[in-house]
Design a protein around this motif. Structure first.
Motif, PDB file in Angstrom:
ATOM      1  N   GLU A   7       0.862  -1.190   0.000  1.00  0.00           N
ATOM      2  CA  GLU A   7       0.000   0.000   0.000  1.00  0.00           C
ATOM      3  C   GLU A   7       0.891   1.230   0.000  1.00  0.00           C
ATOM      4  OE1 GLU A   7      -2.394   2.760  -0.174  1.00  0.00           O
ATOM      5  OE2 GLU A   7      -3.552   0.919   0.087  1.00  0.00           O
ATOM      6  N   ARG A  47      -1.534   2.371   4.906  1.00  0.00           N
ATOM      7  CA  ARG A  47      -0.615   1.272   5.213  1.00  0.00           C
ATOM      8  C   ARG A  47      -0.492   1.089   6.726  1.00  0.00           C
ATOM      9  NH1 ARG A  47       3.329   2.864   2.272  1.00  0.00           N
ATOM     10  NH2 ARG A  47       4.543   3.870   3.898  1.00  0.00           N
ATOM     11  N   GLU A  86       5.663  -0.218   0.162  1.00  0.00           N
ATOM     12  CA  GLU A  86       4.900   0.825  -0.510  1.00  0.00           C
ATOM     13  C   GLU A  86       4.957   0.711  -2.019  1.00  0.00           C
ATOM     14  OE1 GLU A  86       7.751   4.670  -0.651  1.00  0.00           O
ATOM     15  OE2 GLU A  86       7.095   4.088   1.353  1.00  0.00           O
ATOM     16  N   THR A 113      -2.963  -6.251  -1.510  1.00  0.00           N
ATOM     17  CA  THR A 113      -2.349  -5.233  -2.348  1.00  0.00           C
ATOM     18  C   THR A 113      -3.355  -4.215  -2.857  1.00  0.00           C
ATOM     19  OG1 THR A 113      -0.974  -4.836  -4.313  1.00  0.00           O
ATOM     20  CG2 THR A 113      -2.515  -6.688  -4.422  1.00  0.00           C
ATOM     21  N   ASP A 114      -2.920  -2.974  -2.807  1.00  0.00           N
ATOM     22  CA  ASP A 114      -3.705  -1.896  -3.382  1.00  0.00           C
ATOM     23  C   ASP A 114      -3.617  -2.014  -4.898  1.00  0.00           C
ATOM     24  OD1 ASP A 114      -5.160   0.461  -3.624  1.00  0.00           O
ATOM     25  OD2 ASP A 114      -3.415   1.748  -3.381  1.00  0.00           O
ATOM     26  N   SER A 139      -8.952  -1.340  -3.200  1.00  0.00           N
ATOM     27  CA  SER A 139      -8.941  -0.065  -3.898  1.00  0.00           C
ATOM     28  C   SER A 139     -10.136   0.764  -3.444  1.00  0.00           C
ATOM     29  CB  SER A 139      -9.018  -0.263  -5.416  1.00  0.00           C
ATOM     30  OG  SER A 139      -9.034   0.987  -6.082  1.00  0.00           O
ATOM     31  N   LYS A 174     -12.120   0.148  -0.346  1.00  0.00           N
ATOM     32  CA  LYS A 174     -11.770   1.020   0.770  1.00  0.00           C
ATOM     33  C   LYS A 174     -12.914   1.988   1.003  1.00  0.00           C
ATOM     34  CE  LYS A 174      -6.861   1.216  -0.378  1.00  0.00           C
ATOM     35  NZ  LYS A 174      -5.824   2.153  -0.849  1.00  0.00           N
TER      36      LYS A 174
END
Length: 119
Positions: free
Chosen positions: A10, A16, A34, A53-54, A82, A102
């Motif tokens: 993230e 994060r 990141e 994972t983003d 996401s 999110k």
């Protein structure tokens, strides 16, 4: 759940930190990055129980990490995240196990982790 590890990728520092804290409270070990390159490199050293994972990460395409896991034939559940709900289709087509939009609540994260880990 403390025998499990999560690879978290993230790029937003606050998100994060929030996810790392939430996962730690749940009882898993977290290794956070990141960017995609560092995360892919870490797969050569240690295989996590789950990857979170983003979708929108700098430097690499949105699904490079997922493709790296699939190409290595690693049987790791992948939770794609996401803020953009339409990214879920893209991530699932690339090989993600689950997609979460999110903001993510701790209870939802815990429930999904239990499901993907078969507990």
């Amino acid at each position: 759940m403390n025998r499990h590890s999560v690879l978290l990728v993230e790029d937003e520092p606050l998100v994060r930190a929030y996810l790392k804290q939430a996962l730690t409270v749940i009882g898993v070990t977290v290794v956070a990055y990141e960017d995609v390159s560092a995360a892919i490199d870490s797969l050569d050293k240690e295989i996590p129980s789950v990857v979170i994972t983003d979708c929108n990460l700098p430097g690499e395409s949105r699904t490079d990490l997922i493709r790296a896991i699939v190409d290595r034939r690693l049987m790791i559940p992948i939770i794609g995240i996401s803020a953009e709900h339409y990214r879920g289709i893209e991530m699932m087509e690339a090989g993600a196990t689950v997609f979460l939009e999110k903001p993510i609540e701790v209870e939802t994260l815990h429930k999904v982790l239990m499901q993907v880990l078969g507990q």
